[in-house]
Design an enzyme around this catalytic site. Sequence first.
Site, short mmCIF file in Angstrom:
data_model
loop_
_atom_site.label_atom_id
_atom_site.label_comp_id
_atom_site.label_asym_id
_atom_site.label_seq_id
_atom_site.Cartn_x
_atom_site.Cartn_y
_atom_site.Cartn_z
N SER A 182 0.80 -1.23 0.00
CA SER A 182 0.00 0.00 0.00
C SER A 182 0.82 1.27 0.00
CB SER A 182 -0.93 0.01 1.20
OG SER A 182 -0.18 -0.06 2.39
N HIS A 210 -5.32 -3.68 -2.55
CA HIS A 210 -4.97 -2.64 -3.54
C HIS A 210 -4.95 -3.15 -4.98
CE1 HIS A 210 -4.02 0.56 -0.67
NE2 HIS A 210 -3.76 -0.46 0.14
N LYS A 241 -11.42 0.61 -2.26
CA LYS A 241 -10.41 1.22 -3.13
C LYS A 241 -10.92 1.19 -4.57
CE LYS A 241 -7.29 -0.30 0.43
NZ LYS A 241 -7.56 0.81 1.32
N1 PMP Z 1 -5.40 -4.34 3.58
C1 PMP Z 1 -4.57 -3.42 3.06
C2 PMP Z 1 -3.33 -3.89 2.36
C3 PMP Z 1 -4.87 -2.05 3.16
O1 PMP Z 1 -4.03 -1.15 2.65
C4 PMP Z 1 -6.05 -1.67 3.83
C5 PMP Z 1 -6.46 -0.21 4.00
N2 PMP Z 1 -5.71 0.72 3.46
C6 PMP Z 1 -6.87 -2.66 4.36
C7 PMP Z 1 -6.53 -3.97 4.22
C8 PMP Z 1 -8.12 -2.28 5.11
O2 PMP Z 1 -9.11 -1.92 4.19
P1 PMP Z 1 -10.30 -0.94 4.57
O3 PMP Z 1 -9.73 0.45 4.57
O4 PMP Z 1 -11.26 -1.14 3.45
O5 PMP Z 1 -10.83 -1.33 5.88
#
Ligand code: PMP
Length: 432
Positions: A182, A210, A241
């Site tokens: 990320s 992602h 996302k």
């Molecule tokens: N997994 C990864 C790799 C993330 O980057 C994120 C959030 N940025 C999440 C899970 C959690 O997702 P959410 O924001 O939809 O709760």
Amino acid sequence: MDIFEKCRDFDSDRMYETFGSLVYFRSLQLSTHPGEVVINGRSVVMAGSNDYLGLARDPRLAEAAIKAVRLDGTGCSGSRPLCGTRDIHEQLESACAAFLGREAAVLAPSGFQTNLLLAGLLGKDDVVLGDRDNHASLVDAVRLSGAHYHRYRRDDVARAEGLLAEAPDGAGRVIVTDGLFSMEGDLCDLPGLTALAARCQARVVVDSAHDFGLLGSTGRGAPEHFGLENQVDLVTATFSKSLGSAGGVLAGPAEVIDFVRSRARAAVFTAGMAPSVAAAALAALDIIRAEPERRVRALDVAERMHNGLRALGYDTGNSVSPIIPVSVPGQDRCLELWHRLLEAGVYANPIVAPGRPAGREMLRVSFTPLHSDTQLEQVLEAFAAAGRTTGVIPVAPPGSWTPVRVARPLSTAPSIVPPRSVTSPTAPTALR
Ligand code: PMP
């Protein structure tokens, strides 16, 4: 000692203010112009959202959400096992399973919580290997389960092998990794990890938060990109996302999903996903299937912006994706560049301590397929001027630089991923 003591010492203004403006927790309104947001009444180019396919403001998602509210109300008022399951949940689970080519899928109200479902599958004797940059929710899932967690660096799969080899007989072995990281925007070494899993009889779990919808020939994510879907046992993904909604999904073999659905605490003791949120995600999946050109444009834009920034003298690291990590070592310099970009009408995400170690500060930059060529040019011009003023880049562009090639699809997708078998004495407790 009062547990509130630390809160009194916590000076959020000092942490989050720079040049008289708020850096974090800033309220941004979506603009009616695609690719822009409104901050303090001023429209600026949004160069930092995770809306990788530009679906968060798509009228088809909004329409689907509104219809769902009219039909099913604004909330589920109950957990899935009791009174909180709606048809839209089942439709979205089937659609996700079909999209990902998996036997079954289970939803969770956020991507974070989706990863916590894994805690229901792991036991305290199991050994889990995770990339050191794995998302916090994967780390927390393992912590909750009490399983042994070991971290490896993704350029050092050999160390991972050593750690797995040391796992006691009878321990379930699992490798858990983000598909696309990320912050750095680079991919996991899925070929290396799946080969290791095959040698060590380990299960493989990929968090495609992602890459879901974005990478691979049909948008099935990193496993599809590498042509290794049949070596990956479970996929988790978020709808927050590329899908422009919220919530997430865990997909895999039917027996595992059934077990998780009724045994994982993060699935059982929580209300069903809001119907409007599920309906928007379902509409997004249809669009992703029908409009592959969005993915193509997202990757084209990413490549152009990586290379535009590199041509100016910026370092965008090892990213091969629409996540563009612009290295700006030094917190003050990073925040100054961020501030000057904002003055020039460009919003990027400053990533500094505590999210980033000293010396590795960066601006996290990303775009959507909806950004116009004019907006992209404006961003590059702002980066050129602000970068030179702050001394982050040289006044004269570099004579040469290495171009980035983004992760375009490597393979075509099989229609369904068969469950993989692992010798049972070393499978995770719940899989035995
Ligand atoms: N997994 C990864 C790799 C993330 O980057 C994120 C959030 N940025 C999440 C899970 C959690 O997702 P959410 O924001 O939809 O709760």
